[in-house]
Design a protein around this motif. Structure first.
Motif, PDB file in Angstrom:
ATOM      1  N   SER A  71       0.845  -1.195   0.000  1.00  0.00           N
ATOM      2  CA  SER A  71       0.000   0.000   0.000  1.00  0.00           C
ATOM      3  C   SER A  71       0.878   1.242   0.000  1.00  0.00           C
ATOM      4  O   SER A  71       2.005   1.228   0.514  1.00  0.00           O
ATOM      5  CB  SER A  71      -0.907   0.022   1.239  1.00  0.00           C
ATOM      6  N   SER A  72       0.377   2.296  -0.606  1.00  0.00           N
ATOM      7  CA  SER A  72       1.026   3.613  -0.581  1.00  0.00           C
ATOM      8  C   SER A  72       2.500   3.552  -0.974  1.00  0.00           C
ATOM      9  O   SER A  72       3.352   4.195  -0.365  1.00  0.00           O
ATOM     10  CB  SER A  72       0.889   4.236   0.820  1.00  0.00           C
ATOM     11  N   GLY A  73       2.785   2.736  -1.989  1.00  0.00           N
ATOM     12  CA  GLY A  73       4.139   2.702  -2.514  1.00  0.00           C
ATOM     13  C   GLY A  73       5.144   1.970  -1.667  1.00  0.00           C
ATOM     14  O   GLY A  73       6.352   2.109  -1.872  1.00  0.00           O
ATOM     15  N   GLY A  74       4.673   1.151  -0.717  1.00  0.00           N
ATOM     16  CA  GLY A  74       5.623   0.442   0.130  1.00  0.00           C
ATOM     17  C   GLY A  74       5.083  -0.890   0.626  1.00  0.00           C
ATOM     18  O   GLY A  74       3.904  -1.196   0.496  1.00  0.00           O
ATOM     19  N   VAL A  75       5.988  -1.693   1.189  1.00  0.00           N
ATOM     20  CA  VAL A  75       5.625  -2.930   1.873  1.00  0.00           C
ATOM     21  C   VAL A  75       5.549  -2.594   3.353  1.00  0.00           C
ATOM     22  O   VAL A  75       6.567  -2.236   3.968  1.00  0.00           O
ATOM     23  CB  VAL A  75       6.658  -4.041   1.621  1.00  0.00           C
ATOM     24  N   SER A  76       4.356  -2.677   3.945  1.00  0.00           N
ATOM     25  CA  SER A  76       4.149  -2.217   5.313  1.00  0.00           C
ATOM     26  C   SER A  76       3.564  -3.329   6.181  1.00  0.00           C
ATOM     27  O   SER A  76       3.280  -4.430   5.705  1.00  0.00           O
ATOM     28  CB  SER A  76       3.210  -1.002   5.312  1.00  0.00           C
ATOM     29  N   GLU A  77       3.410  -3.026   7.469  1.00  0.00           N
ATOM     30  CA  GLU A  77       2.829  -3.955   8.454  1.00  0.00           C
ATOM     31  C   GLU A  77       3.532  -5.314   8.405  1.00  0.00           C
ATOM     32  O   GLU A  77       2.902  -6.369   8.408  1.00  0.00           O
ATOM     33  CB  GLU A  77       1.325  -4.130   8.235  1.00  0.00           C
ATOM     34  N   ILE A  78       4.844  -5.291   8.367  1.00  0.00           N
ATOM     35  CA  ILE A  78       5.626  -6.524   8.199  1.00  0.00           C
ATOM     36  C   ILE A  78       5.586  -7.372   9.461  1.00  0.00           C
ATOM     37  O   ILE A  78       5.802  -6.876  10.569  1.00  0.00           O
ATOM     38  CB  ILE A  78       7.078  -6.180   7.819  1.00  0.00           C
ATOM     39  N   GLN A  79       5.278  -8.650   9.281  1.00  0.00           N
ATOM     40  CA  GLN A  79       5.246  -9.622  10.379  1.00  0.00           C
ATOM     41  C   GLN A  79       6.318 -10.677  10.147  1.00  0.00           C
ATOM     42  O   GLN A  79       6.542 -11.106   9.019  1.00  0.00           O
ATOM     43  CB  GLN A  79       3.881 -10.319  10.448  1.00  0.00           C
ATOM     44  N   ASP A  80       6.944 -11.127  11.233  1.00  0.00           N
ATOM     45  CA  ASP A  80       7.914 -12.215  11.148  1.00  0.00           C
ATOM     46  C   ASP A  80       7.193 -13.545  11.000  1.00  0.00           C
ATOM     47  O   ASP A  80       6.160 -13.793  11.635  1.00  0.00           O
ATOM     48  CB  ASP A  80       8.778 -12.255  12.410  1.00  0.00           C
ATOM     49  N   ILE A  81       7.745 -14.399  10.145  1.00  0.00           N
ATOM     50  CA  ILE A  81       7.152 -15.695   9.841  1.00  0.00           C
ATOM     51  C   ILE A  81       8.160 -16.805  10.160  1.00  0.00           C
ATOM     52  O   ILE A  81       9.358 -16.643   9.942  1.00  0.00           O
ATOM     53  CB  ILE A  81       6.769 -15.790   8.345  1.00  0.00           C
ATOM     54  N   LYS A  82       7.651 -17.930  10.646  1.00  0.00           N
ATOM     55  CA  LYS A  82       8.472 -19.131  10.794  1.00  0.00           C
ATOM     56  C   LYS A  82       7.809 -20.250   9.995  1.00  0.00           C
ATOM     57  O   LYS A  82       6.674 -20.625  10.272  1.00  0.00           O
ATOM     58  CB  LYS A  82       8.615 -19.550  12.249  1.00  0.00           C
ATOM     59  N   PHE A  83       8.506 -20.748   8.977  1.00  0.00           N
ATOM     60  CA  PHE A  83       7.976 -21.806   8.134  1.00  0.00           C
ATOM     61  C   PHE A  83       8.215 -23.166   8.802  1.00  0.00           C
ATOM     62  O   PHE A  83       9.295 -23.439   9.337  1.00  0.00           O
ATOM     63  CB  PHE A  83       8.656 -21.805   6.764  1.00  0.00           C
TER      64      PHE A  83
END
Length: 325
Positions: free
Chosen positions: A275-287
Motif C-alpha cells: 500500500s502507498s508505494g511500500g511494503v508495510s505492516e511486516i510480520q515475522d514468519i516461521k515456516f
C-alpha cells in the motif's frame, strides 16, 4: 510475535534410475517441474572453474552434452519428458502452455560479434525440434507466463557485465535487470520503468514471480530494495521495502509473503501488505513442514499467491490465504 506458517505436502518427488535431480521449479499452471540429469554428469552441471586471477566462476557449459529428463507433477498425476542431450550448466527452466520446454544456463560468454554463447534452448518434446537463443549472462530467475512469454531476471554480473559483456564489449543482455522474450526466444521487451519511477537503476534482481500474464520483481537498486509489480499491459507499480535480499515471494493483490533476508535461517520469512508505494505492516514468519517439523535446506519457488518448497524427497506448498485460515 512470530506467525507460524505450515507447509502442506503435495507430492513425492519421483526417483528416476540412472538420473539425479538438478533443480525444481513450478509451472504457471501450478505443476511441479523436476529437472534430472544422468547421474554421472551431476557434478559437472554445477561445476565451478578458477580464472587466472584466482577468482572462481561457474562453468559456462559442459565439455560434453548429457541426457536430461523433466518430470511434471500434479497432486494426482505424473509424467516424465525425455529431453535432448544438453550442455547446460546451472539450468533454469519452465514449460510453455503448448507443452514446449525452455532451458537456459545461468551463464553465457561474449568474445566477438560472431563468437558468443547461446545459453538458451527451446525444445518441442513431441517433434524433437529445438531452437537456440540468447537470454544472456547472469540469469537469476526464469519463468513462462500464460501467454507463452519468457521472463528473465538477472543478478549483478548480468546487469553490470562479465564474461566479455560490458567493459568495452557488447552491452550485457540483462543490463536493465528484467527482459521478456517471445515463444521463439526473440527479445521483445526490456524493463525501462526503474528510471521513470525514480527508483534508481537495478543492480541485482533477487526474486521473480510470474503468474498469468503479469510479473513482480524484487530487486536491489542504488536507492534500496524495491518491489516492482508489472501488469498485463506493462504498467508498473513500485513498492519500497525495508527487507533486504529475500530470494522468493508469493504475492496477491494487496499482500506479499517473502522468504528470509540475507543471513536469516532457512525457515524464516516475512509477511507484509502492499500500500502507498511500500511494503508495510511486516510480520515475522516461521515456516514449518507438516506436523510442525523444522524446515531445513531446500528450494523455494514463488508463483502467484503460492509459495512452494522442495526438499530431497517431497514437494510442499502454502499460500497467502493459509496465513488466515
Amino acid at each position: 510475535m512470530i506467525t507460524k506458517v505450515l507447509f502442506n505436502k503435495v507430492a513425492q518427488i519421483p526417483e528416476l534410475p540412472g538420473f539425479s535431480v538438478v533443480s525444481q521449479h513450478v509451472s504457471g499452471d501450478g505443476d511441479a517441474l523436476v529437472l534430472y540429469v544422468e547421474s554421472q554428469a551431476l557434478e559437472i552441471v554445477t561445476a565451478m572453474m578458477e580464472a587466472e586471477n584466482g577468482v572462481v566462476f561457474p562453468l559456462v557449459s559442459m565439455p560434453e552434452p548429457a541426457a536430461f529428463r523433466l518430470s511434471i507433477l500434479s497432486p494426482s498425476d505424473q509424467k516424465t519428458v525425455e529431453l535432448p542431450e544438453l550442455d547446460t550448466t546451472f539450468p533454469y527452466f519452465d514449460i510453455f502452455p503448448d507443452g514446449r520446454v525452455v532451458v537456459a544456463g545461468s551463464r553465457s560468454y561474449w568474445r566477438a560479434n560472431d563468437d558468443f554463447g547461446l545459453n538458451g534452448i527451446i525444445i518441442d518434446p513431441v517433434t524433437g525440434e529445438r531452437e537456440r537463443f540468447l537470454p544472456g549472462d547472469g540469469i537469476q530467475r526464469l519463468a513462462v507466463d500464460a501467454r507463452g512469454r519468457i521472463w528473465v531476471s538477472y543478478f549483478d554480473e548480468g546487469i553490470l557485465g562479465n564474461n566479455g559483456y560490458g567493459d568495452g564489449g557488447t552491452p550485457p543482455v540483462g543490463t536493465l535487470g528484467l527482459n521478456r522474450f517471445n515463444g521463439c526466444g526473440d527479445l521483445v521487451w526490456v524493463f525501462t520503468d526503474a528510471e521513470e519511477l525514480e527508483s534508481g537503476p537495478i543492480i541485482d534482481c533477487y526474486a521473480l514471480n510470474v503468474s498469468d500474464d503479469q510479473a513482480a520483481l524484487y530487486a536491489d537498486t542504488y536507492d534500496g530494495y524495491v518491489l516492482y509489480r508489472i501488469s498485463a499491459n506493462d504498467e508498473t507499480e513500485l513498492f519500497k521495502s525495508d527487507l533486504q535480499g529475500c530470494q522468493h515471494f508469493a504475492i496477491d493483490d494487496s499482500q506479499i509473503l517473502f522468504t528470509g533476508q540475507i543471513d536469516d535461517d532457512y525457515d524464516i520469512g516475512y509477511f507484509g501488505r502492499l500500500s502507498s508505494g511500500g511494503v508495510s505492516e511486516i510480520q515475522d514468519i516461521k515456516f514449518l513442514l507438516p506436523g510442525g517439523s523444522k524446515l531445513y535446506d531446500g528450494q523455494f519457488v514463488g508463483r502467484g499467491d503460492t509459495l512452494h518448497f522442495f526438499d530431497e524427497s517431497n514437494w510442499y506448498s502454502t499460500s497467502i490465504d493459509a496465513l488466515f485460515s
